[in-house]
Scaffold this motif. Structure first.
Motif, PDB file in Angstrom:
ATOM      1  N   ALA A  11      49.694 -14.167  41.269  1.00 31.75           N
ATOM      2  CA  ALA A  11      49.169 -14.471  39.932  1.00 31.75           C
ATOM      3  C   ALA A  11      50.106 -13.924  38.856  1.00 31.75           C
ATOM      4  O   ALA A  11      50.387 -14.592  37.851  1.00 31.75           O
ATOM      5  N   ILE A  14      53.159 -16.095  38.517  1.00 27.14           N
ATOM      6  CA  ILE A  14      52.905 -17.298  37.710  1.00 27.14           C
ATOM      7  C   ILE A  14      53.016 -16.974  36.229  1.00 27.14           C
ATOM      8  O   ILE A  14      53.682 -17.683  35.464  1.00 27.14           O
ATOM      9  N   ALA A  27      51.510 -27.546  37.417  1.00 29.12           N
ATOM     10  CA  ALA A  27      51.313 -27.095  38.797  1.00 29.12           C
ATOM     11  C   ALA A  27      52.533 -27.392  39.671  1.00 29.12           C
ATOM     12  O   ALA A  27      52.971 -26.532  40.446  1.00 29.12           O
ATOM     13  N   ILE A  30      55.147 -24.791  39.140  1.00 25.68           N
ATOM     14  CA  ILE A  30      54.846 -23.523  39.808  1.00 25.68           C
ATOM     15  C   ILE A  30      55.149 -23.605  41.293  1.00 25.68           C
ATOM     16  O   ILE A  30      55.733 -22.686  41.877  1.00 25.68           O
ATOM     17  N   VAL A  41      48.295 -22.564  44.530  1.00 21.21           N
ATOM     18  CA  VAL A  41      48.575 -22.659  43.091  1.00 21.21           C
ATOM     19  C   VAL A  41      47.324 -23.107  42.340  1.00 21.21           C
ATOM     20  O   VAL A  41      46.997 -22.569  41.276  1.00 21.21           O
ATOM     21  N   HIS A  42      46.610 -24.072  42.898  1.00 22.88           N
ATOM     22  CA  HIS A  42      45.387 -24.559  42.258  1.00 22.88           C
ATOM     23  C   HIS A  42      44.359 -23.430  42.130  1.00 22.88           C
ATOM     24  O   HIS A  42      43.740 -23.255  41.076  1.00 22.88           O
ATOM     25  N   THR A  45      45.679 -20.721  39.494  1.00 24.04           N
ATOM     26  CA  THR A  45      45.622 -21.171  38.102  1.00 24.04           C
ATOM     27  C   THR A  45      44.176 -21.325  37.632  1.00 24.04           C
ATOM     28  O   THR A  45      43.856 -21.018  36.479  1.00 24.04           O
ATOM     29  N   LEU A  48      43.042 -17.855  36.750  1.00 23.26           N
ATOM     30  CA  LEU A  48      43.661 -17.387  35.509  1.00 23.26           C
ATOM     31  C   LEU A  48      43.071 -18.094  34.289  1.00 23.26           C
ATOM     32  O   LEU A  48      42.907 -17.485  33.224  1.00 23.26           O
ATOM     33  N   VAL A  49      42.747 -19.369  34.431  1.00 26.20           N
ATOM     34  CA  VAL A  49      42.093 -20.107  33.346  1.00 26.20           C
ATOM     35  C   VAL A  49      40.701 -19.526  33.087  1.00 26.20           C
ATOM     36  O   VAL A  49      40.302 -19.301  31.933  1.00 26.20           O
ATOM     37  N   LEU A  54      45.311 -18.179  31.181  1.00 25.17           N
ATOM     38  CA  LEU A  54      45.960 -19.472  31.026  1.00 25.17           C
ATOM     39  C   LEU A  54      44.993 -20.435  30.352  1.00 25.17           C
ATOM     40  O   LEU A  54      43.773 -20.297  30.486  1.00 25.17           O
ATOM     41  N   PRO A  56      44.493 -24.706  29.971  1.00 19.44           N
ATOM     42  CA  PRO A  56      44.999 -26.022  30.397  1.00 19.44           C
ATOM     43  C   PRO A  56      45.336 -26.907  29.203  1.00 19.44           C
ATOM     44  O   PRO A  56      44.605 -26.929  28.212  1.00 19.44           O
ATOM     45  N   TYR A  62      49.868 -25.902  31.820  1.00 21.41           N
ATOM     46  CA  TYR A  62      49.170 -24.737  31.286  1.00 21.41           C
ATOM     47  C   TYR A  62      50.038 -24.013  30.271  1.00 21.41           C
ATOM     48  O   TYR A  62      51.263 -24.045  30.329  1.00 21.41           O
TER      49      TYR A  62
END
Length: 256
Positions: A11, A14, A27, A30, A41-42, A45, A48-49, A54, A56, A62
């Protein structure tokens, strides 16, 4: 070296991709840059969102979220506090010839972020960066007393067994709450041989521009130089020093 948590490391990897990038990150970017599986990755992210690190973009990809700005601002505030704290502590130490600290609260401990040594032959031995139980120190009592009651009880629930550093340390939560009430009433905190059997201490609150208590400034004295008269003198000096540091942080006293 302690074991690192792979998911946390990924994380952070990223987020750190943005250090050398101006625009949004997709994505596929990354996956390509870090060599991670798409599913990983999905998941990272999405987490993190959800936490605000992050955001979108509508067109895909992102950008960095506001949470990182908040953390960065907080970091900058701590740096300013440490630098200004040391400068003010030096002034206070010059007036009283005793050891002066500035500390912040972290959960139920205090961390000393600035320290100026006494010039006296008999003096307290300590260091910036040291961590101590808040309830055993004057700075800690001042910071705990400044918390909202609900927050204080969350951090130190009733009936919690409090660690003792000396025979005079407070170990009972009821006694601690009584002491904190007296601290609020007085406006300064007092500690007599509770973290070090040979040292007494006074502390006063440091406020930021919003009026929130963000630190405390203390003066520590060996027991051989402690007396009711000396305590009163040092309380005034600690309060004046804390007020000066507060002013440097942007605090303005409300008019009576």
């Amino acid at each position: 070296m302690k074991r690192l948590v792979p998911a946390v490391t990924r994380a952070m990897d990223i987020l750190e991709l943005f250090l050398d990038r101006d625009g949004p990150l997709t994505a596929p970017d990354i996956v390509r840059e870090l060599g991670l599986p798409r599913t990983t990755v999905h998941e990272l992210t999405a987490t993190l969102v959800a936490r605000g690190y992050l955001v979108p973009e509508q067109v895909g990809g992102y950008r960095l979220g506001v949470r990182l700005y908040q953390l960065g601002s907080r970091y900058a505030e701590q740096l300013d506090l440490a630098a200004e704290g040391r400068a003010v502590a030096q002034q206070v130490a010059a007036k009283c010839q005793e050891t002066v600290h500035v500390a912040v609260l972290e959960d139920t401990d205090v961390i000393y972020i600035a320290k100026i040594d006494s010039t006296q032959a008999v003096r307290l031995v300590s260091a910036a960066g040291r961590r101590l139980p808040a309830h055993c120190t004057a700075v800690g009592k001042m910071l705990l007393a400044s918390l909202p009651e609900e927050e204080l009880r969350r951090r130190i629930p009733d009936g919690t067994a409090l660690a003792a550093m000396t025979a005079r340390s407070i170990t009972d939560t009821a006694a601690l709450r009584t002491e904190l009430a007296a601290t609020r009433e007085r406006g300064t905190a007092i500690e007599e041989s509770e973290s070090n059997a040979d040292v007494a201490c006074v502390a006063a609150p440091v406020r930021d521009r919003a009026g929130q208590v963000v630190a405390a400034l203390s003066i520590s004295v060996p027991g051989i130089r402690w007396s009711p008269e000396r305590r009163a003198e040092l309380e005034e000096l600690a309060a004046a020093g804390a007020a000066e540091l507060s002013a440097r942080l942007g605090h303005r006293r409300a008019r009576a």
